[in-house]
Design a protein around this motif. Structure first.
Motif, PDB file in Angstrom:
ATOM      1  N   MET A 100      -9.510  -0.503 -10.245  1.00 21.80           N
ATOM      2  CA  MET A 100      -9.103  -1.036  -8.944  1.00 21.80           C
ATOM      3  C   MET A 100      -9.438  -2.525  -8.870  1.00 21.80           C
ATOM      4  O   MET A 100     -10.568  -2.902  -9.138  1.00 21.80           O
TER       5      MET A 100
ATOM      6  N   LYS B 263     -11.135  -6.154  -4.013  1.00 16.68           N
ATOM      7  CA  LYS B 263     -10.551  -6.313  -2.685  1.00 16.68           C
ATOM      8  C   LYS B 263     -11.674  -6.477  -1.693  1.00 16.68           C
ATOM      9  O   LYS B 263     -12.827  -6.099  -1.953  1.00 16.68           O
TER      10      LYS B 263
ATOM     11  N   HIS C  15     -13.998  -5.589   1.268  1.00 19.30           N
ATOM     12  CA  HIS C  15     -14.501  -4.367   1.876  1.00 19.30           C
ATOM     13  C   HIS C  15     -15.232  -4.752   3.152  1.00 19.30           C
ATOM     14  O   HIS C  15     -15.847  -5.811   3.240  1.00 19.30           O
TER      15      HIS C  15
ATOM     16  N   GLN D   4      -8.544   8.601  -4.536  1.00 22.13           N
ATOM     17  CA  GLN D   4      -8.564   7.245  -3.978  1.00 22.13           C
ATOM     18  C   GLN D   4      -9.305   7.199  -2.645  1.00 22.13           C
ATOM     19  O   GLN D   4     -10.020   6.233  -2.356  1.00 22.13           O
TER      20      GLN D   4
ATOM     21  N   HIS E 293     -12.502   4.828  -2.017  1.00 19.72           N
ATOM     22  CA  HIS E 293     -12.483   3.816  -0.954  1.00 19.72           C
ATOM     23  C   HIS E 293     -13.552   4.087   0.103  1.00 19.72           C
ATOM     24  O   HIS E 293     -14.151   3.142   0.640  1.00 19.72           O
TER      25      HIS E 293
ATOM     26  N   ARG F 234     -16.728   2.832  -1.278  1.00 21.36           N
ATOM     27  CA  ARG F 234     -16.767   1.363  -1.299  1.00 21.36           C
ATOM     28  C   ARG F 234     -16.857   0.761   0.099  1.00 21.36           C
ATOM     29  O   ARG F 234     -17.213  -0.401   0.245  1.00 21.36           O
ATOM     30  N   GLU F 235     -16.545   1.578   1.113  1.00 21.39           N
ATOM     31  CA  GLU F 235     -16.717   1.115   2.492  1.00 21.39           C
ATOM     32  C   GLU F 235     -18.078   1.511   3.051  1.00 21.39           C
ATOM     33  O   GLU F 235     -18.328   1.356   4.240  1.00 21.39           O
TER      34      GLU F 235
ATOM     35  N   GLU G  44      -3.370   4.442  -3.382  1.00 19.48           N
ATOM     36  CA  GLU G  44      -4.438   3.518  -3.011  1.00 19.48           C
ATOM     37  C   GLU G  44      -4.235   2.981  -1.593  1.00 19.48           C
ATOM     38  O   GLU G  44      -5.184   2.890  -0.806  1.00 19.48           O
TER      39      GLU G  44
ATOM     40  N   ALA H  13      -5.195   5.562   0.855  1.00 15.56           N
ATOM     41  CA  ALA H  13      -6.652   5.642   0.983  1.00 15.56           C
ATOM     42  C   ALA H  13      -7.184   4.556   1.917  1.00 15.56           C
ATOM     43  O   ALA H  13      -8.106   4.798   2.710  1.00 15.56           O
ATOM     44  N   GLU H  14      -6.625   3.374   1.816  1.00 17.63           N
ATOM     45  CA  GLU H  14      -7.050   2.286   2.706  1.00 17.63           C
ATOM     46  C   GLU H  14      -6.783   2.634   4.161  1.00 17.63           C
ATOM     47  O   GLU H  14      -7.597   2.360   5.047  1.00 17.63           O
TER      48      GLU H  14
ATOM     49  N   VAL I  23      -9.249   5.400   5.399  1.00 18.77           N
ATOM     50  CA  VAL I  23     -10.582   4.901   5.745  1.00 18.77           C
ATOM     51  C   VAL I  23     -10.654   4.529   7.223  1.00 18.77           C
ATOM     52  O   VAL I  23     -11.666   4.788   7.892  1.00 18.77           O
TER      53      VAL I  23
END
Length: 293
Positions: free
Chosen positions: A1, A4, A6, A29, A33, A36-37, A230, A233-234, A237
């Motif tokens: 990935m 980006k 976060h 994904q 994510h 990562r958040e 992906e 997934a964003e 979130v």
């Protein structure tokens, strides 16, 4: 990935994602994510997924996330899974349902000739399993007030997509369960929604007959083009975060605008050309679907 930005949208939260298999899956994904958040994440799938997927790799990428084996079509498995989740992670703030399968589609059985035993399994695994996850999460008191439950759907729940077969029925059931559970969860501030995603090249999606054509057509019909796993997934979130705490019982289209389109000029011209080319019309079987004169 690629790197980006976060935003820490899930900092301090915990959750579990059911159904990720490999890098192509939307559940994979979403788990990545969410981690990562800022979330602590647990991952769950059936035992055979350990052999055929890359779940341990995902777990490592999510801070050595606990992996919980669970067949979401079985009461005893789901009950045991939430007890194990409570021991390993404690109570959670979100649950993601990314589960679906159809033996009828896999075996390319026509809708008119469905194997009913397989049909019931499709409904159980792809739809009723959401009800089971929510019910046993509540029974085990593992879902926090103000939490979020999210499941993945497809536009075939509301419109006919010929080769999507009994999965369309399962997605309709999935969305109905969301509506039925919504008010019952609201007293605790828990919301429940589905994302209706673009056709996506996952292992399950790719098994649908004619999927490449569906994917290409959808991409041509979507003003923004198809959404990737992906990108889904964003979006997911945000629905797991506190920013959407008043969004519930919704089926939210994440499809580049496809669901609001009628037709594009190039597609109308293409259809017109095909209708007036007898050889081409015959080759693609248009005569089987021609409207009454």
């Amino acid at each position: 990935m690629p790197d980006k930005a976060h935003y820490g949208l899930l900092k301090g939260k915990k959750g579990i994602v059911f159904g990720p298999l490999d890098e192509s899956s939307i559940g994979w994904q979403i788990a990545l994510h969410a981690y990562r958040e800022g979330a602590e994440v647990a991952i769950s799938n059936i035992a055979t997924a350990l052999r055929f997927g890359n779940i341990q790799e995902l777990a490592e990428s999510c801070g050595n996330a606990p992996v919980i084996m669970c067949d979401a079509s079985k009461d005893e498995d789901v009950d045991k899974a939430f007890k194990e989740l409570s021991e390993k992670l404690g109570s959670v703030d979100f649950i993601v349902h990314s589960i679906g399968m159809s033996q009828n589609i896999r075996k390319q059985v026509p809708y008119e000739e469905l194997n009913y035993e397989w049909f019931m399994k499709t409904l159980n695994v792809s739809g009723i399993s959401l009800h089971r996850l929510v019910s046993f999460a509540l029974k085990n008191d593992v879902l926090n007030d103000g939490g979020s439950i999210l499941a993945l759907s497809y536009i075939a729940s509301q419109r006919n997509y010929w080769t999507y077969s009994d999965m369309g029925d399962a997605k309709s059931l999935l969305e109905s369960i969301v509506r039925s559970y919504g008010p019952r969860l609201a007293k605790r501030g828990i919301r429940i929604n589905t994302i209706s995603q673009s056709p996506t090249y996952t292992k399950a999606g790719s098994g649908i007959p004619g999927f490449e054509k569906m994917h290409e057509y959808s991409d041509l019909m979507s003003p923004l083009g198809n959404a990737s796993a992906e990108e889904c997934a964003e979006y997911a979130v945000t629905l797991l975060s506190d920013l959407t705490r008043k969004v519930t019982m919704q089926n939210l289209f994440h499809d580049g605008g496809y669901s609001s389109m009628g037709a594009t000029i190039p597609m109308i011209r293409l259809a017109d050309e095909a209708l007036h080319d007898e050889e081409l019309a015959a080759r693609v079987g248009l005569e089987d679907f021609s409207p009454s004169k």
